[in-house]
Design a protein around this motif. Structure first.
Motif, mmCIF file in Angstrom:
data_model
loop_
_atom_site.group_PDB
_atom_site.id
_atom_site.type_symbol
_atom_site.label_atom_id
_atom_site.label_comp_id
_atom_site.label_asym_id
_atom_site.label_seq_id
_atom_site.Cartn_x
_atom_site.Cartn_y
_atom_site.Cartn_z
ATOM 1 N N GLU A 272 0.831 -1.201 0.000
ATOM 2 C CA GLU A 272 0.000 0.000 0.000
ATOM 3 C C GLU A 272 0.868 1.255 0.000
ATOM 4 O O GLU A 272 0.505 2.263 -0.609
ATOM 5 C CB GLU A 272 -0.920 -0.002 1.215
ATOM 6 C CG GLU A 272 -1.997 -1.069 1.170
ATOM 7 C CD GLU A 272 -2.808 -1.125 2.444
ATOM 8 O OE1 GLU A 272 -3.961 -1.614 2.403
ATOM 9 O OE2 GLU A 272 -2.303 -0.686 3.502
ATOM 10 N N SER B 63 0.386 3.985 -2.901
ATOM 11 C CA SER B 63 -0.096 5.301 -2.485
ATOM 12 C C SER B 63 0.916 6.406 -2.782
ATOM 13 O O SER B 63 0.532 7.538 -3.082
ATOM 14 C CB SER B 63 -0.442 5.293 -0.993
ATOM 15 O OG SER B 63 0.678 4.912 -0.213
ATOM 16 N N THR C 158 -10.109 9.136 -5.386
ATOM 17 C CA THR C 158 -10.980 7.952 -5.399
ATOM 18 C C THR C 158 -10.160 6.671 -5.486
ATOM 19 O O THR C 158 -10.428 5.698 -4.768
ATOM 20 C CB THR C 158 -11.953 8.030 -6.594
ATOM 21 O OG1 THR C 158 -12.729 9.223 -6.505
ATOM 22 C CG2 THR C 158 -12.890 6.825 -6.598
ATOM 23 N N LEU D 43 -8.403 6.078 -2.059
ATOM 24 C CA LEU D 43 -9.320 5.586 -1.029
ATOM 25 C C LEU D 43 -9.788 4.163 -1.327
ATOM 26 O O LEU D 43 -10.004 3.365 -0.413
ATOM 27 C CB LEU D 43 -10.529 6.528 -0.917
ATOM 28 C CG LEU D 43 -10.221 7.947 -0.436
ATOM 29 C CD1 LEU D 43 -11.492 8.784 -0.410
ATOM 30 C CD2 LEU D 43 -9.588 7.926 0.948
ATOM 31 N N THR D 44 -9.904 3.842 -2.610
ATOM 32 C CA THR D 44 -10.280 2.475 -2.991
ATOM 33 C C THR D 44 -9.163 1.501 -2.650
ATOM 34 O O THR D 44 -9.404 0.400 -2.163
ATOM 35 C CB THR D 44 -10.598 2.392 -4.494
ATOM 36 O OG1 THR D 44 -11.643 3.318 -4.818
ATOM 37 C CG2 THR D 44 -11.060 0.983 -4.875
ATOM 38 N N LEU E 28 -7.113 1.730 -0.294
ATOM 39 C CA LEU E 28 -7.076 1.544 1.162
ATOM 40 C C LEU E 28 -8.298 0.804 1.683
ATOM 41 O O LEU E 28 -8.370 0.488 2.876
ATOM 42 C CB LEU E 28 -6.963 2.903 1.862
ATOM 43 C CG LEU E 28 -5.686 3.716 1.615
ATOM 44 C CD1 LEU E 28 -5.732 5.015 2.391
ATOM 45 C CD2 LEU E 28 -4.450 2.913 1.982
ATOM 46 N N ILE F 203 -11.348 2.028 1.819
ATOM 47 C CA ILE F 203 -12.295 2.948 2.462
ATOM 48 C C ILE F 203 -13.577 3.063 1.652
ATOM 49 O O ILE F 203 -14.682 3.154 2.211
ATOM 50 C CB ILE F 203 -11.635 4.327 2.659
ATOM 51 C CG1 ILE F 203 -10.435 4.190 3.606
ATOM 52 C CG2 ILE F 203 -12.638 5.337 3.223
ATOM 53 C CD1 ILE F 203 -9.650 5.469 3.776
ATOM 54 N N ILE F 204 -13.447 3.083 0.321
ATOM 55 C CA ILE F 204 -14.621 3.119 -0.558
ATOM 56 C C ILE F 204 -14.448 2.062 -1.631
ATOM 57 O O ILE F 204 -13.366 1.476 -1.778
ATOM 58 C CB ILE F 204 -14.817 4.509 -1.214
ATOM 59 C CG1 ILE F 204 -13.603 4.844 -2.095
ATOM 60 C CG2 ILE F 204 -15.068 5.586 -0.178
ATOM 61 C CD1 ILE F 204 -13.774 6.106 -2.909
ATOM 62 N N ASN F 205 -15.512 1.826 -2.401
ATOM 63 C CA ASN F 205 -15.442 0.928 -3.550
ATOM 64 C C ASN F 205 -16.356 1.460 -4.654
ATOM 65 O O ASN F 205 -17.234 2.294 -4.380
ATOM 66 C CB ASN F 205 -15.794 -0.510 -3.161
ATOM 67 C CG ASN F 205 -17.218 -0.656 -2.679
ATOM 68 O OD1 ASN F 205 -18.168 -0.442 -3.439
ATOM 69 N ND2 ASN F 205 -17.391 -1.008 -1.411
ATOM 70 N N SER G 113 -11.901 3.502 -10.102
ATOM 71 C CA SER G 113 -12.100 2.804 -8.838
ATOM 72 C C SER G 113 -12.345 1.316 -9.076
ATOM 73 O O SER G 113 -11.875 0.463 -8.307
ATOM 74 C CB SER G 113 -13.275 3.420 -8.077
ATOM 75 O OG SER G 113 -13.507 2.750 -6.856
ATOM 76 N N TYR H 26 -10.126 -1.611 -7.573
ATOM 77 C CA TYR H 26 -10.849 -2.563 -6.711
ATOM 78 C C TYR H 26 -10.623 -4.004 -7.189
ATOM 79 O O TYR H 26 -10.402 -4.913 -6.373
ATOM 80 C CB TYR H 26 -12.332 -2.226 -6.719
ATOM 81 C CG TYR H 26 -13.143 -3.009 -5.721
ATOM 82 C CD1 TYR H 26 -12.982 -2.810 -4.351
ATOM 83 C CD2 TYR H 26 -14.081 -3.950 -6.138
ATOM 84 C CE1 TYR H 26 -13.732 -3.523 -3.432
ATOM 85 C CE2 TYR H 26 -14.827 -4.667 -5.221
ATOM 86 C CZ TYR H 26 -14.654 -4.442 -3.877
ATOM 87 O OH TYR H 26 -15.387 -5.165 -2.962
#
Length: 246
Positions: free
Chosen positions: A96, A100, A168, A171-172, A174, A176-178, A226, A230
């Motif tokens: 990561e 990142s 986006t 955060l994907t 990590l 956090i979102i998808n 994303s 993902y």
């Protein structure tokens, strides 16, 4: 309990350090922009057929601070992103961290692309439309204050909004979102983007549409990117599970 308090204090100290470094970078870039403000000003007004006017000495000072702030914001973006990465780095896995870190230069590049899009496409389109709307009814004169406020309102927001795809993706990665959450809240996101478009443009329907359309496209691009991140994340997790199961 004491260990938790110590960890909290360490995190706060680390956060303070990152914020101080970011503020210092902002100050340095602001000074640079302040020094070269005349050259930057001449570049912004190079295509104007009229000379900008000021209504008082305070407007001149405002121009200096405005141009200096724009340069400072643009220059501080990569510094802020890198400091944010250093702050969250200890909590990230090795894979990561590598992924990142690659987003840091992307944030700066997309910010510049957003500024260019706003300045070279949105700004002249709206500006020409509004000037032609007046026609021969009024004499067209611009104060420096209002002219630069108009430039800022039609360019600076795009610098931040163009970073939406990278944010986006980050955060994907990590978790956090998808992309499925982004698809589910699409109508609410569109509503917010319409409000943003109305807020950063003059109060006319055409300008709102011209700004809202690229914002919708940015959101859809963010969803697709994303999905890519993902799927890769799921694939790696499946590979790790397969290795550990053996």
């Amino acid at each position: 309990m004491e260990d938790k308090e110590l960890n909290l204090v360490d995190h706060l100290d680390e956060l303070r350090k990152r914020l101080i470094l970011t503020a210092f970078a902002f100050l340095v870039f602001f000074i640079v922009g302040f020094i070269y403000v005349k050259d930057i000003y001449e570049w912004f007004v190079r295509d104007l057929d009229v000379k900008l006017i000021v209504l008082g000495p305070g407007d001149i000072v405002w121009i200096y601070f405005t141009i200096g702030s724009i340069i400072a914001i643009a220059g501080t973006i990569p510094v802020l992103a890198f400091q944010a990465w250093l702050f969250v780095k200890p909590a990230l896995k090795p894979a990561e961290r590598k992924v990142s870190l690659s987003y840091v230069p992307a944030l700066f590049l997309l910010f510049i692309v957003g500024l260019c899009f706003g300045y070279f496409i949105i700004f002249p389109t709206i500006m020409n439309f509004l000037v032609e709307l007046g026609g021969d009814m009024v004499a067209t004169n611009f104060t420096a204050d209002k002219y630069f406020r108009f430039i800022m309102s039609t360019t600076l927001p795009f610098g931040f909004l163009f970073e939406l795809p990278v944010v986006t993706m980050f955060l994907t990665s990590l978790g956090i979102i998808n992309p499925y959450v982004l698809q589910k809240v699409r109508k609410y996101a569109y509503f917010i983007l319409v409000i943003i478009a109305a807020f950063i443009t003059p109060p006319d329907f055409i300008s709102n549409i011209l700004v809202a359309i690229p914002l919708f496209l940015l959101y859809e691009i963010s969803i697709n990117l994303s999905k890519v991140v993902y799927k890769r994340k799921l694939k790696k997790e499946q590979e790790w599970e397969a290795e550990f199961s053996e």
